[in-house]
Design a protein around this motif. Structure first.
Motif, PDB file in Angstrom:
ATOM      1  N   GLN A 108       0.821  -1.203   0.000  1.00  0.00           N
ATOM      2  CA  GLN A 108       0.000   0.000   0.000  1.00  0.00           C
ATOM      3  C   GLN A 108       0.862   1.263   0.000  1.00  0.00           C
ATOM      4  O   GLN A 108       0.548   2.237  -0.684  1.00  0.00           O
ATOM      5  CB  GLN A 108      -0.940   0.006   1.203  1.00  0.00           C
ATOM      6  CG  GLN A 108      -2.066  -0.990   1.087  1.00  0.00           C
ATOM      7  CD  GLN A 108      -2.908  -1.071   2.340  1.00  0.00           C
ATOM      8  OE1 GLN A 108      -2.527  -0.630   3.420  1.00  0.00           O
ATOM      9  NE2 GLN A 108      -4.087  -1.685   2.201  1.00  0.00           N
ATOM     10  N   GLU A 112       2.364   1.748  -3.467  1.00  0.00           N
ATOM     11  CA  GLU A 112       1.319   2.183  -4.385  1.00  0.00           C
ATOM     12  C   GLU A 112       0.906   3.623  -4.121  1.00  0.00           C
ATOM     13  O   GLU A 112       0.762   4.416  -5.057  1.00  0.00           O
ATOM     14  CB  GLU A 112       0.103   1.254  -4.264  1.00  0.00           C
ATOM     15  CG  GLU A 112      -0.961   1.534  -5.298  1.00  0.00           C
ATOM     16  CD  GLU A 112      -2.106   0.545  -5.229  1.00  0.00           C
ATOM     17  OE1 GLU A 112      -3.252   0.973  -5.392  1.00  0.00           O
ATOM     18  OE2 GLU A 112      -1.839  -0.654  -5.010  1.00  0.00           O
ATOM     19  N   SER A 113       0.765   3.997  -2.846  1.00  0.00           N
ATOM     20  CA  SER A 113       0.333   5.362  -2.513  1.00  0.00           C
ATOM     21  C   SER A 113       1.374   6.402  -2.921  1.00  0.00           C
ATOM     22  O   SER A 113       1.032   7.546  -3.218  1.00  0.00           O
ATOM     23  CB  SER A 113       0.032   5.478  -1.013  1.00  0.00           C
ATOM     24  OG  SER A 113       1.233   5.467  -0.263  1.00  0.00           O
TER      25      SER A 113
END
Length: 108
Positions: A22, A25-26
């Motif tokens: 995450q 990806e962020s």
């Protein structure tokens, strides 16, 4: 890091957690394709080993996080540039060897 930043990891389970995925990806961080079981190609492992050996040789080993940070900074500053240069120059040969053994272990 710049626009051409590419994240390299060794597929270790701790790098593949939901939280790690995450975060990457962020931050829109692209992960490099990396063969499984191939830490042989990561030159930083040799630098960590060098620093660890230098720390182990300390007469008074660090006992706090602050002491460890300072000791690592001192050992890093004293790391011979030749070691880093040699590791960089060895990458082509290591990649060729890894390809020749189809991603299996290499004596590096």
């Amino acid at each position: 890091m710049g626009l051409q930043f590419l994240f390299m990891d060794d597929n270790a389970p701790c790098h593949r957690t939901v939280a790690a995925e995450q975060l990457l990806e962020s931050e829109d961080i692209e992960r490099m394709d990396w063969p499984a079981r191939s830490p042989d190609l990561n030159p930083i492992e040799h630098v960590w080993d060098f620093l660890g050996r230098r720390l182990a040789g300390c007469t008074l080993p660090p006992v706090t996080i602050r002491e460890l940070r300072l000791a690592l900074q001192d050992k890093w500053a004293a790391t011979p540039q030749q070691l880093i240069d040699t590791l960089i120059l060895s990458m082509g040969r290591c990649c060729e060897t890894c390809l020749a053994v189809r991603g299996d272990h290499i004596p590096y």
